[in-house]
Design a protein around this motif. Sequence first.
Motif, short mmCIF file in Angstrom:
data_model
loop_
_atom_site.label_atom_id
_atom_site.label_comp_id
_atom_site.label_asym_id
_atom_site.label_seq_id
_atom_site.Cartn_x
_atom_site.Cartn_y
_atom_site.Cartn_z
N PHE A 31 11.12 49.96 -145.84
CA PHE A 31 12.35 49.89 -145.98
C PHE A 31 13.50 50.85 -145.65
O PHE A 31 14.53 50.42 -145.09
N GLU A 32 12.88 52.19 -145.35
CA GLU A 32 13.89 53.12 -144.98
C GLU A 32 14.39 52.88 -143.49
O GLU A 32 15.45 52.98 -143.18
N GLN A 33 13.28 52.50 -142.80
CA GLN A 33 13.54 52.06 -141.38
C GLN A 33 14.38 51.06 -141.29
O GLN A 33 15.37 51.26 -140.40
N LEU A 34 14.19 49.90 -141.98
CA LEU A 34 15.18 48.97 -141.90
C LEU A 34 16.50 48.95 -142.15
O LEU A 34 17.45 48.60 -141.71
N ARG A 35 16.57 50.03 -143.23
CA ARG A 35 18.19 50.44 -144.01
C ARG A 35 18.64 51.15 -142.89
O ARG A 35 20.00 50.89 -142.67
N GLN A 36 17.97 52.03 -142.25
CA GLN A 36 18.48 53.06 -141.06
C GLN A 36 18.93 51.97 -139.94
O GLN A 36 20.05 52.04 -139.40
N GLU A 37 18.18 51.22 -139.52
CA GLU A 37 18.59 50.29 -138.46
C GLU A 37 19.84 49.56 -138.81
O GLU A 37 20.65 49.01 -138.00
N PHE A 38 19.65 49.00 -139.94
CA PHE A 38 20.85 48.15 -140.63
C PHE A 38 22.15 48.93 -140.46
O PHE A 38 23.36 48.35 -140.15
N MET A 39 22.23 50.07 -140.98
CA MET A 39 23.35 51.06 -140.92
C MET A 39 23.86 51.18 -139.60
O MET A 39 25.22 51.29 -139.50
N ALA A 40 23.01 51.58 -138.60
CA ALA A 40 23.49 51.91 -137.18
C ALA A 40 24.13 50.52 -136.76
O ALA A 40 24.85 50.81 -135.93
N ALA A 41 23.50 49.42 -136.93
CA ALA A 41 23.95 48.33 -136.43
C ALA A 41 25.53 48.00 -136.90
O ALA A 41 26.14 47.35 -136.31
N GLN A 81 27.36 50.25 -137.66
CA GLN A 81 28.53 51.13 -137.24
C GLN A 81 28.92 50.61 -135.99
O GLN A 81 30.01 50.74 -135.73
N THR A 82 28.20 49.83 -135.24
CA THR A 82 28.43 49.48 -134.12
C THR A 82 29.07 47.79 -134.02
O THR A 82 29.43 47.29 -133.05
N GLY A 83 29.02 47.46 -135.18
CA GLY A 83 29.47 45.85 -135.36
C GLY A 83 28.16 44.93 -134.86
O GLY A 83 28.52 43.85 -134.94
N ASP A 84 27.00 45.39 -135.12
CA ASP A 84 26.05 44.42 -134.52
C ASP A 84 25.06 43.69 -135.71
O ASP A 84 24.14 43.08 -135.52
N ALA A 85 25.56 44.12 -136.89
CA ALA A 85 24.76 43.84 -138.13
C ALA A 85 24.88 42.24 -138.23
O ALA A 85 26.09 41.90 -137.91
N ASP A 86 23.94 41.57 -138.67
CA ASP A 86 23.96 40.30 -139.00
C ASP A 86 23.20 39.78 -140.28
O ASP A 86 22.65 40.77 -140.98
#
Length: 124
Positions: free
Chosen positions: A48-58, A60-65
Amino acid sequence: MSVETVSLADIGRDLGEQIAETDVYERFERASQAVENDPEAQEKIASFEQLRQEFMAARQTGDADRESLRRVQNAQNELHSLPVMKEYLAAQSDLQNTLEEINKAISEPLSVDFGGEAGGCCHD
C-alpha cells in the motif's frame, strides 16, 4: 498539592501515565503489536505504501490517473480487510475518541479560543 508545588508538565506526565494504564490504551498497544508481528499485514502495508508513494509522485508531475488511484484504493481495502487491521483501526478509533474527550475536559475551564484569534492580534 497545588500548581505552585507541582509543575503543569509533571501533571501532564502523570496524566499520560494514567492514560497508558487504561483498557482502551492497552487494547491499542496489543492491536499495534499484532499488526507489527503479522507478516501478511506487513506485506500489505508495504505494498500500500509503495503504491501510495507512486501515486503521490505521479500526482505531483500530473501523471496520476484513475487507474493508479484505483490501485491505491484496492491496496488500502485489502489491508483494512485483514482481521488484525480491523482490530487495530477500531482500537485506534476508540483511543482517539478517548483522547478527544480528555482534551475537551482539559479545555473546558479555559476561556481561550485560539481558533477565533487566528486572524488577528487584539480585540477590544
